[in-house]
Design a protein around this motif. Sequence first.
Motif, mmCIF file in Angstrom:
data_model
loop_
_atom_site.group_PDB
_atom_site.id
_atom_site.type_symbol
_atom_site.label_atom_id
_atom_site.label_comp_id
_atom_site.label_asym_id
_atom_site.label_seq_id
_atom_site.Cartn_x
_atom_site.Cartn_y
_atom_site.Cartn_z
ATOM 1 N N ASN A 156 0.824 -1.219 0.000
ATOM 2 C CA ASN A 156 0.000 0.000 0.000
ATOM 3 C C ASN A 156 0.858 1.270 0.000
ATOM 4 N N TYR A 159 -0.733 5.778 -3.202
ATOM 5 C CA TYR A 159 -2.179 5.987 -3.245
ATOM 6 C C TYR A 159 -2.475 6.861 -4.448
ATOM 7 N N GLN A 160 -3.250 6.330 -5.393
ATOM 8 C CA GLN A 160 -3.534 7.047 -6.626
ATOM 9 C C GLN A 160 -4.947 6.742 -7.080
ATOM 10 N N ASN A 161 -5.659 7.773 -7.479
ATOM 11 C CA ASN A 161 -7.025 7.613 -7.983
ATOM 12 C C ASN A 161 -7.906 6.820 -7.020
ATOM 13 N N GLY A 162 -7.728 7.059 -5.736
ATOM 14 C CA GLY A 162 -8.565 6.425 -4.725
ATOM 15 C C GLY A 162 -8.216 4.989 -4.396
ATOM 16 N N ILE A 163 -7.072 4.502 -4.862
ATOM 17 C CA ILE A 163 -6.679 3.111 -4.634
ATOM 18 C C ILE A 163 -5.251 3.076 -4.109
ATOM 19 N N SER A 164 -4.994 2.175 -3.136
ATOM 20 C CA SER A 164 -3.632 1.946 -2.658
ATOM 21 C C SER A 164 -2.984 0.839 -3.481
ATOM 22 N N TYR A 165 -1.722 1.050 -3.830
ATOM 23 C CA TYR A 165 -0.994 0.087 -4.651
ATOM 24 C C TYR A 165 0.271 -0.386 -3.935
#
Length: 176
Positions: A156, A159-165
């Motif tokens: 995580n 955090y981009q475009n409402g999503i954790s990567y």
Amino acid sequence: MFPLLETERLNLRRIEKEDAEDIFRYFSDPDVTRYYGQESFTSFEQAEQIIEMFNHNFKERRGIRWGMELKDQKGIIGSIGFNAWVPKYKRAEIGYELHPDFWRKGYASEAVKVVVDYGFNHLDLNRIGAVVFLDNTASNDLLIKLGFEKEGVLRNYIYQNGISYDTNVYSLVKNH
């Protein structure tokens, strides 16, 4: 003074205000920003702001960002440089992006090689890191091909475009 670097096909130079149109062209493309850790640009002013940020970071010795320009064509096709540059600890993170018209042609590889060399031999870095989205196959493969070692996964992390990567973390250390 901003350093100019050169590869077989590219000039790496300071990014100027006049480059805002080129920057906007590729940073407004969702295929480019998908793995960049930021939303796509929606206004020309965002391109002007990122150029100011690149130049401010260089002035403050926190980063250095070169525009990639083909030797036979005016205008930048992408950028490359060091973020999170900490001269005291002799480390930085490398990052880069290219306009999709120039993907899979070896330009990123050329640029990474010369920038890494500059980092170790002119900025006196001991460690160059990289943080890459798990799904960014091209960038993951490129770094491994150039000798970077995968150290692990940062869960995580972006955090981009409402999503954790999750991201892979790589490093290349200077040979002593």
